[in-house]
Design a protein around this motif. Structure first.
Motif, mmCIF file in Angstrom:
data_model
loop_
_atom_site.group_PDB
_atom_site.id
_atom_site.type_symbol
_atom_site.label_atom_id
_atom_site.label_comp_id
_atom_site.label_asym_id
_atom_site.label_seq_id
_atom_site.Cartn_x
_atom_site.Cartn_y
_atom_site.Cartn_z
ATOM 1 N N VAL A 55 1.540 107.862 18.563
ATOM 2 C CA VAL A 55 0.118 108.206 18.501
ATOM 3 C C VAL A 55 -0.656 106.918 18.778
ATOM 4 N N TYR A 56 -1.759 107.040 19.511
ATOM 5 C CA TYR A 56 -2.559 105.845 19.789
ATOM 6 C C TYR A 56 -4.032 106.158 19.607
ATOM 7 N N PHE A 57 -4.795 105.069 19.431
ATOM 8 C CA PHE A 57 -6.244 105.111 19.317
ATOM 9 C C PHE A 57 -6.803 104.124 20.323
ATOM 10 N N GLU A 58 -8.002 104.366 20.781
ATOM 11 C CA GLU A 58 -8.646 103.443 21.715
ATOM 12 C C GLU A 58 -9.551 102.487 20.952
ATOM 13 N N ASP A 59 -9.620 101.261 21.435
ATOM 14 C CA ASP A 59 -10.542 100.252 20.917
ATOM 15 C C ASP A 59 -11.011 99.440 22.108
ATOM 16 N N GLY A 60 -12.072 99.904 22.744
ATOM 17 C CA GLY A 60 -12.526 99.283 23.983
ATOM 18 C C GLY A 60 -11.482 99.495 25.056
ATOM 19 N N ASP A 61 -11.084 98.415 25.749
ATOM 20 C CA ASP A 61 -10.059 98.541 26.795
ATOM 21 C C ASP A 61 -8.652 98.359 26.228
ATOM 22 N N ARG A 62 -8.563 98.228 24.921
ATOM 23 C CA ARG A 62 -7.256 98.080 24.264
ATOM 24 C C ARG A 62 -6.850 99.408 23.634
ATOM 25 N N LEU A 63 -5.547 99.546 23.446
ATOM 26 C CA LEU A 63 -5.013 100.689 22.724
ATOM 27 C C LEU A 63 -4.430 100.172 21.420
ATOM 28 N N VAL A 64 -4.476 101.006 20.396
ATOM 29 C CA VAL A 64 -3.999 100.627 19.073
ATOM 30 C C VAL A 64 -2.882 101.583 18.680
ATOM 31 N N VAL A 65 -1.737 101.030 18.281
ATOM 32 C CA VAL A 65 -0.628 101.820 17.757
ATOM 33 C C VAL A 65 -0.280 101.265 16.377
ATOM 34 N N ILE A 66 0.317 102.109 15.563
ATOM 35 C CA ILE A 66 0.538 101.771 14.161
ATOM 36 C C ILE A 66 2.030 101.759 13.861
ATOM 37 N N GLY A 67 2.498 100.684 13.238
ATOM 38 C CA GLY A 67 3.909 100.540 12.882
ATOM 39 C C GLY A 67 4.208 101.103 11.505
ATOM 40 N N SER A 68 3.898 102.380 11.306
ATOM 41 C CA SER A 68 4.028 102.966 9.967
ATOM 42 C C SER A 68 5.467 103.309 9.597
ATOM 43 N N LYS A 69 6.244 103.781 10.547
ATOM 44 C CA LYS A 69 7.613 104.254 10.318
ATOM 45 C C LYS A 69 7.651 105.195 9.115
ATOM 46 N N GLY A 70 6.610 106.026 9.003
ATOM 47 C CA GLY A 70 6.563 107.027 7.936
ATOM 48 C C GLY A 70 6.523 106.444 6.540
ATOM 49 N N GLY A 71 6.087 105.185 6.407
ATOM 50 C CA GLY A 71 6.038 104.553 5.095
ATOM 51 C C GLY A 71 7.342 103.895 4.683
#
Length: 156
Positions: A55-71
Protein backbone atom coordinates in the motif's frame (compact mmCIF):
# COMPACT_ATOMS: atom_id res chain seq x y z
CA UNK A 1 3.91 -17.84 12.09
CA UNK A 2 3.49 -21.52 11.28
CA UNK A 3 4.99 -23.14 8.16
CA UNK A 4 1.47 -23.48 6.69
CA UNK A 5 0.80 -19.75 7.26
CA UNK A 6 4.11 -18.85 5.59
CA UNK A 7 3.31 -21.11 2.63
CA UNK A 8 -0.18 -19.62 2.25
CA UNK A 9 1.21 -16.10 2.55
CA UNK A 10 3.78 -16.75 -0.17
CA UNK A 11 1.13 -18.30 -2.42
CA UNK A 12 -1.18 -15.31 -1.90
CA UNK A 13 1.59 -12.81 -2.66
CA UNK A 14 2.66 -14.81 -5.73
CA UNK A 15 -0.91 -14.81 -7.05
CA UNK A 16 -1.27 -11.10 -6.27
CA UNK A 17 1.94 -10.27 -8.18
CA UNK A 18 0.92 -12.41 -11.16
CA UNK A 19 -2.54 -10.85 -11.40
CA UNK A 20 -1.23 -7.31 -10.92
CA UNK A 21 1.38 -7.74 -13.66
CA UNK A 22 -0.95 -9.57 -16.08
CA UNK A 23 -3.66 -6.91 -15.77
CA UNK A 24 -1.47 -3.80 -15.45
CA UNK A 25 -2.78 -3.32 -11.92
CA UNK A 26 -6.50 -3.51 -12.80
CA UNK A 27 -6.59 -6.53 -10.48
CA UNK A 28 -4.52 -6.08 -7.33
CA UNK A 29 -3.89 -2.37 -7.82
CA UNK A 30 -6.17 -1.47 -4.93
CA UNK A 31 -7.21 -2.91 -1.60
CA UNK A 32 -10.52 -1.24 -0.84
CA UNK A 33 -9.78 2.47 -1.11
CA UNK A 34 -6.03 1.97 -0.71
CA UNK A 35 -3.69 1.96 -3.70
CA UNK A 36 -1.07 -0.74 -4.18
CA UNK A 37 2.29 -0.62 -5.95
CA UNK A 38 4.80 -3.35 -6.66
CA UNK A 39 8.21 -2.70 -5.14
CA UNK A 40 11.20 -4.60 -6.53
CA UNK A 41 14.30 -4.48 -4.36
CA UNK A 42 17.67 -6.22 -4.64
CA UNK A 43 18.03 -9.04 -2.14
CA UNK A 44 20.78 -8.02 0.29
CA UNK A 45 22.14 -11.57 0.51
CA UNK A 46 21.15 -13.12 -2.82
CA UNK A 47 21.52 -10.08 -5.10
CA UNK A 48 18.31 -11.29 -6.81
CA UNK A 49 15.26 -9.10 -7.49
CA UNK A 50 12.54 -9.41 -4.82
CA UNK A 51 9.07 -7.99 -5.45
CA UNK A 52 6.32 -7.27 -2.93
CA UNK A 53 2.95 -5.53 -3.21
CA UNK A 54 2.65 -2.56 -0.83
CA UNK A 55 0.00 0.00 0.00
CA UNK A 56 1.33 3.47 -0.76
CA UNK A 57 0.47 7.11 -0.12
CA UNK A 58 1.49 10.16 -2.10
CA UNK A 59 3.48 13.05 -0.65
CA UNK A 60 4.16 15.51 -3.44
CA UNK A 61 6.31 13.76 -6.06
CA UNK A 62 7.35 11.13 -3.51
CA UNK A 63 5.58 7.94 -2.55
CA UNK A 64 5.34 6.72 1.03
CA UNK A 65 5.33 3.04 2.05
CA UNK A 66 5.16 1.68 5.57
CA UNK A 67 7.34 -1.07 7.05
CA UNK A 68 4.65 -2.35 9.40
CA UNK A 69 4.95 -6.11 8.77
CA UNK A 70 1.60 -6.40 10.54
CA UNK A 71 3.09 -5.23 13.83
CA UNK A 72 5.79 -7.92 13.86
CA UNK A 73 8.77 -7.09 16.10
CA UNK A 74 11.11 -7.26 13.06
CA UNK A 75 11.32 -4.96 10.07
CA UNK A 76 10.08 -6.39 6.76
CA UNK A 77 12.69 -7.94 4.48
CA UNK A 78 11.98 -5.40 1.72
CA UNK A 79 13.08 -2.60 4.08
CA UNK A 80 16.22 -4.53 5.05
CA UNK A 81 16.95 -4.89 1.31
CA UNK A 82 16.40 -1.17 0.71
CA UNK A 83 18.75 -0.23 3.54
CA UNK A 84 21.47 -2.26 1.77
CA UNK A 85 20.58 -1.06 -1.77
CA UNK A 86 18.28 1.97 -1.75
CA UNK A 87 17.67 2.14 -5.52
CA UNK A 88 14.65 0.05 -6.51
CA UNK A 89 11.90 -0.25 -9.10
CA UNK A 90 8.22 0.38 -8.56
CA UNK A 91 5.26 -0.50 -10.71
CA UNK A 92 1.97 1.36 -10.46
CA UNK A 93 -0.56 0.00 -12.90
CA UNK A 94 1.41 -0.82 -16.03
CA UNK A 95 4.00 1.95 -15.52
CA UNK A 96 7.40 1.38 -13.95
CA UNK A 97 9.94 3.76 -12.47
CA UNK A 98 13.25 3.78 -10.62
CA UNK A 99 13.16 5.21 -7.12
CA UNK A 100 15.57 5.82 -4.29
CA UNK A 101 14.34 4.88 -0.84
CA UNK A 102 15.14 6.58 2.43
CA UNK A 103 13.75 6.60 5.93
CA UNK A 104 11.62 9.66 6.66
CA UNK A 105 13.36 12.17 8.90
CA UNK A 106 11.85 12.63 12.37
CA UNK A 107 10.09 15.82 11.21
CA UNK A 108 8.75 14.12 8.07
CA UNK A 109 7.57 11.13 10.09
CA UNK A 110 5.84 13.40 12.61
CA UNK A 111 3.97 15.10 9.75
CA UNK A 112 3.15 11.92 7.77
CA UNK A 113 2.38 9.29 10.44
CA UNK A 114 -0.97 10.75 11.64
CA UNK A 115 -2.11 11.12 8.01
CA UNK A 116 -1.07 7.55 7.24
CA UNK A 117 -2.97 6.18 10.25
CA UNK A 118 -6.06 8.10 9.13
CA UNK A 119 -5.65 6.62 5.64
CA UNK A 120 -5.35 3.05 6.94
CA UNK A 121 -6.56 2.40 10.49
CA UNK A 122 -4.68 -0.93 10.62
CA UNK A 123 -1.40 0.97 11.12
CA UNK A 124 -2.55 2.24 14.53
CA UNK A 125 -3.14 -1.36 15.59
CA UNK A 126 0.23 -2.45 14.24
CA UNK A 127 1.84 0.41 16.17
CA UNK A 128 0.24 -0.79 19.42
CA UNK A 129 1.29 -4.37 18.72
CA UNK A 130 5.05 -3.73 18.37
CA UNK A 131 7.74 -2.01 20.42
CA UNK A 132 9.75 -0.92 17.35
CA UNK A 133 9.15 2.33 15.54
CA UNK A 134 7.45 1.38 12.30
CA UNK A 135 9.52 2.71 9.39
CA UNK A 136 7.98 5.38 7.19
CA UNK A 137 9.86 4.99 3.92
CA UNK A 138 9.98 7.63 1.21
CA UNK A 139 10.40 6.56 -2.41
CA UNK A 140 11.83 9.47 -4.35
CA UNK A 141 12.15 9.64 -8.14
CA UNK A 142 15.54 8.42 -9.35
CA UNK A 143 16.68 9.49 -12.81
CA UNK A 144 16.61 6.52 -15.19
CA UNK A 145 19.89 5.37 -16.65
CA UNK A 146 20.22 6.26 -20.31
CA UNK A 147 19.22 3.36 -22.55
CA UNK A 148 17.99 1.24 -19.63
CA UNK A 149 14.45 0.97 -20.95
CA UNK A 150 13.30 2.33 -17.59
CA UNK A 151 12.57 5.89 -18.63
CA UNK A 152 8.79 5.63 -18.39
CA UNK A 153 7.50 7.70 -15.48
CA UNK A 154 4.72 6.42 -13.28
CA UNK A 155 1.37 8.03 -14.04
CA UNK A 156 -0.85 8.64 -11.03
Amino acid sequence: MTPIQRLLGRAFIGAHLALYRATGGRIGGTMGSLRVLLLTTTGRRSGQPRTVPLVYFEDGDRLVVIGSKGGDPRDPLWWENLKATPVAMIQIGSETRRVRARLASPDERERLWPRIKRGNAFYAGYERKTSREIPVVLLEPEPARQGSGQETPVRR
